[in-house]
Design an enzyme around this catalytic site. Structure first.
Site, PDB file in Angstrom:
ATOM      1  N   HIS A 472       0.828  -1.210   0.000  1.00  0.00           N
ATOM      2  CA  HIS A 472       0.000   0.000   0.000  1.00  0.00           C
ATOM      3  C   HIS A 472       0.862   1.260   0.000  1.00  0.00           C
ATOM      4  O   HIS A 472       0.690   2.152  -0.838  1.00  0.00           O
ATOM      5  CB  HIS A 472      -0.934  -0.012   1.216  1.00  0.00           C
ATOM      6  CG  HIS A 472      -1.762   1.221   1.366  1.00  0.00           C
ATOM      7  ND1 HIS A 472      -3.078   1.283   0.963  1.00  0.00           N
ATOM      8  CD2 HIS A 472      -1.470   2.454   1.886  1.00  0.00           C
ATOM      9  CE1 HIS A 472      -3.561   2.498   1.208  1.00  0.00           C
ATOM     10  NE2 HIS A 472      -2.598   3.221   1.770  1.00  0.00           N
ATOM     11  N   GLU A 473       1.766   1.340   0.950  1.00  0.00           N
ATOM     12  CA  GLU A 473       2.594   2.543   1.045  1.00  0.00           C
ATOM     13  C   GLU A 473       3.494   2.697  -0.168  1.00  0.00           C
ATOM     14  O   GLU A 473       3.782   3.825  -0.595  1.00  0.00           O
ATOM     15  CB  GLU A 473       3.421   2.517   2.338  1.00  0.00           C
ATOM     16  CG  GLU A 473       2.590   2.579   3.618  1.00  0.00           C
ATOM     17  CD  GLU A 473       1.667   3.786   3.678  1.00  0.00           C
ATOM     18  OE1 GLU A 473       1.993   4.836   3.075  1.00  0.00           O
ATOM     19  OE2 GLU A 473       0.598   3.679   4.311  1.00  0.00           O
ATOM     20  N   HIS A 476       1.798   4.674  -2.797  1.00  0.00           N
ATOM     21  CA  HIS A 476       1.995   6.118  -2.626  1.00  0.00           C
ATOM     22  C   HIS A 476       3.375   6.528  -3.166  1.00  0.00           C
ATOM     23  O   HIS A 476       3.515   7.575  -3.809  1.00  0.00           O
ATOM     24  CB  HIS A 476       1.924   6.498  -1.150  1.00  0.00           C
ATOM     25  CG  HIS A 476       0.552   6.504  -0.561  1.00  0.00           C
ATOM     26  ND1 HIS A 476      -0.484   7.237  -1.088  1.00  0.00           N
ATOM     27  CD2 HIS A 476       0.044   5.885   0.543  1.00  0.00           C
ATOM     28  CE1 HIS A 476      -1.567   7.075  -0.345  1.00  0.00           C
ATOM     29  NE2 HIS A 476      -1.269   6.251   0.646  1.00  0.00           N
ATOM     30  N   HIS A 479       3.409   6.823  -6.850  1.00  0.00           N
ATOM     31  CA  HIS A 479       2.724   8.062  -7.231  1.00  0.00           C
ATOM     32  C   HIS A 479       3.701   9.236  -7.127  1.00  0.00           C
ATOM     33  O   HIS A 479       3.781  10.085  -8.028  1.00  0.00           O
ATOM     34  CB  HIS A 479       1.513   8.266  -6.315  1.00  0.00           C
ATOM     35  CG  HIS A 479       0.490   9.201  -6.848  1.00  0.00           C
ATOM     36  ND1 HIS A 479      -0.642   9.561  -6.138  1.00  0.00           N
ATOM     37  CD2 HIS A 479       0.402   9.889  -8.013  1.00  0.00           C
ATOM     38  CE1 HIS A 479      -1.365  10.391  -6.843  1.00  0.00           C
ATOM     39  NE2 HIS A 479      -0.758  10.613  -7.986  1.00  0.00           N
TER      40      HIS A 479
END
Length: 682
Positions: A472-473, A476, A479
């Site tokens: 998940h991280e 980020h 991105h």
């Protein structure tokens, strides 16, 4: 100390302008901030003193170039203040908070600057601008207006005072929470009290105890959320109760770290600020500049999902109670600290899966290299090389250089995996350097997790939840690495709050994707792959326990909304009573399923950037679930799919309306049906 001796006053000469943390000392930060404030104000003054009428070149371009030094210093400091907040750093943070708030207001409330931006906005259709430049004018005008730039001088003065008070209070909230979380770590004298934990988990608890001066004992530190990963394994019910009780009493004990008065003052001041800005509540103010648009839209979604989630949770609860009644010699009523333990018994009975027993297949280095990095390489063609020559802000943080397909340099990725007393709870990504073609900067991003560190020589074996958090991280981080924009205003994850979780949630899909899982899920001792039958059963459990998981999340999201829908006339004197009433209102007041965060340790909304925005996770998950369907329909883990997702979504950063970017990627608006199916609500 002279200015020349301060390494923060000049750009770093290290690769990718990584701050020279080996040379930076705590005493460097405040002087650097003061110098950066002065420089930024001078840069803004140079814009507003231009005698000619506003143009994009004499207003927007220098506005985007301004503040480079401040951004450099702030990124360097706030990375440390969240991940290695020593007492000295905390003291700087407290002193800095009102100064930073005052400076931000001095820029965004500047009447002359606002006039220039407003004038350009009024002429927008007559300006020959590319799409990113046009959107830059629109966003600056919208954000300055939203911040109060159109208020009169008296109202601006009041607003500035409110913002400074709030900055101080939110810093206090985080400091109190960190201190009380450390104080409430649960000490056990014997390994027998922790029966059910794996050897690596016991090793981590022993190491934590030794670090606190308790050789021979075991210390269980607390994660940010209400529950604890160990509750699913501990056979001793009293041990489970002690851990859950410690977690739920954080910052609400009547000691110096009590956050109840702090958070009610934060809520009151946010309501007052919203009223000053013309909004009925802080929630109305926040959502007005998000994709949701209004608190009613958020309320509609949460109320649509809550009844089914609560009903599913009650069914799950009845099943767990049945297990207790059948297997325990002296049956008892299921309580919150029992849920995870008996859920694993049901999971084992239904699916023949023991999630705790899977940890030997999730060795951290292999998950990182052969899972997280491998998926990114397969999908986007990027590669990673560790840079042992580069020093991050803490010895435990590792630096990796990231390369585009073909080998051109892209940026740096920093991973700080392990928990420590100076690190705030939870997991997050933040930029250390933001990409901008205008400024000539490339991205440097960091992921922080809070994995317990085992003793020397012991492997770090992750839970499936921790594997999920890492993927998940890293979403980020991708991105932040992939966003390729001209203007720093749009860099990386600078997107609407209720869109920012979308790319990170999408990246979770690769955890159980066959060619990814087969590559990283290998037994750390034997190298044997995870049995195919177990993998199939894991996939079959994707909706298992979703009543509980969805309910605890929705409860927190609604609690955030309840606090921030209050107006100036609404005073709260009893935090616990307010919580109970709010959860009862939405039907999520089941004692066996506590909210994921209670108010006094709800850092996302009282010291982070998610106030009135914790709904963002489920809001973004609508897009996420719809995107997963697209990948499945279009061949999954392919370079063609990755290039499309990178170019049309990750790569645009904040330089485009996010829902417009999604339509460009998907060919239509997102549909909610895939989310309902995933959560077992359809």
């Amino acid at each position: 100390m002279t200015d020349v001796a301060n390494p923060l006053l000049t750009p770093s000469v290290l690769p990718y302008a990584l701050p020279d943390y080996s040379a930076i000392r705590p005493e460097h930060y405040l002087p650097a901030f003061r110098a950066a404030f002065d420089e930024h104000l001078a840069e803004i003054s140079a814009i507003t003193q231009v005698r000619s009428m506003p143009s994009f070149q004499n207003t927007m371009v220098p506005l985007e170039q301004a503040g480079a030094m401040l951004e450099r210093v702030a990124h360097a400091f706030y990375t440390v203040s969240s991940a290695d907040a020593t007492a000295e750093i905390q003291a700087i943070d407290e002193e800095l908070a009102p100064l930073m708030a005052a400076h931000e207001d001095a820029i965004r409330l500047d009447a002359q600057l606002y006039w220039r931006v407003k004038t350009l906005h009024e002429q927008l259709d007559d300006l020959e601008l590319d799409s990113e430049s046009r959107y830059l004018v629109e966003r600056h005008f919208r954000e300055m207006t939203h911040a109060g730039a159109g208020l009169d001088d008296a109202a601006k003065s009041t607003l500035t005072a409110l913002n400074q008070q709030l900055s101080t209070l939110t810093t206090t909230f985080e400091k109190n929470l960190l201190a009380d979380t450390n104080d409430l770590a649960v000490f056990f004298e014997t390994a027998e009290e922790l029966d059910g934990l794996a050897s690596g988990e016991l090793s981590a608890a022993a190491r934590a105890a030794a670090d606190r001066g308790h050789e021979g004992g075991f210390l269980i530190t607390l994660p940010l959320f209400t529950g604890h990963p160990y509750l699913s394994s501990l056979t001793n019910r009293e041990s489970r109760r002690r851990i859950m009780a410690a977690s739920r009493m954080r910052a609400a004990r009547g000691n110096d770290n009590d956050n109840r008065a702090v958070l009610t003052e934060i809520v009151a001041l946010r309501a007052e600020r919203a009223a000053l800005l013309g909004y009925s509540s802080h929630a109305a103010y926040v959502t007005a500049d998000e994709t949701a648009g209004s608190p009613d839209a958020v309320s509609d979604l949460l109320h649509r999902l809550a009844p089914a989630a609560a009903s599913n949770a009650r069914e799950e609860q009845a099943e767990l109670q049945g297990i207790i009644d059948e297997t325990e010699g002296q049956p008892f009523a299921l309580e919150a600290h029992d849920w995870a333990f008996y859920t694993e018994k049901v999971r084992a009975a239904k699916y023949d899966i023991d999630t705790a027993a899977l940890r030997p297949w999730f060795e951290a280095e292999r998950v990182l290299q052969d899972g997280v990095f491998h998926a990114a390489t397969q999908l986007y063609g990027v590669t990673f090389s560790e840079r042992n020559d580069l020093v991050a802000y803490h010895p435990g943080a590792r630096v990796f250089e990231v390369f585009n397909p073909g080998g051109s340099p892209l940026g740096l990725y920093v991973l700080d995996l392990y928990t420590r007393d100076t690190k705030r709870g939870g997991a997050w990504m933040n930029p250390i350097v933001s990409q901008s073609a205008l400024r000539g900067t490339a991205p440097v991003v960091v992921n922080n997790l809070n994995v317990a560190q085992p003793g020397e020589g012991q492997p770090t074996l992750l839970t499936l939840d921790e594997v999920t958090t890492l993927f998940h991280e890293f979403g980020h981080a991708l991105h932040g690495l992939f966003a390729t924009v001209n203007y720093p205003h749009f860099a990386g994850t600078n997107v609407f709050r209720d869109f920012v979780e979308f790319p990170s949630q999408v990246n979770e899909m690769w955890i159980l994707w066959p060619e990814v899982l087969d590559n990283y899920a290998r037994h750390y001792e034997t190298g044997e792959p995870l049995d195919a039958a177990i993998v199939e059963r894991l996939r079959a459990t994707e909706t298992f326990n979703q009543g509980h998981d969805t309910s605890e999340y929705l409860a927190a999201a609604w609690l955030d909304q309840a606090w921030h829908r209050l107006g100036t006339q609404d005073a709260v004197t009893d935090v616990a009573a307010f919580e109970a009433e709010a959860l009862g209102e939405i039907g999520l007041d089941n004692p066996a399923v506590p909210t994921r965060y209670s108010s006094t340790y709800f850092a996302h909304v009282f010291s982070g950037g998610y106030s009135a925005g914790y709904y963002s996770y489920i809001w973004s998950e609508v897009l996420d679930a719809d995107t997963v369907e697209w990948f499945r329909e279009n061949g999954g883990l392919t370079r063609e799919n990755g290039d499309r997702f990178r170019a049309r979504l990750l790569g645009v950063g904040g330089s485009k309306d996010p829902l417009g970017a999604y339509r460009d990627f998907r060919g239509r608006d997102a549909e909610i049906a895939p989310l309902l199916k995933r959560r077992g609500l359809g």
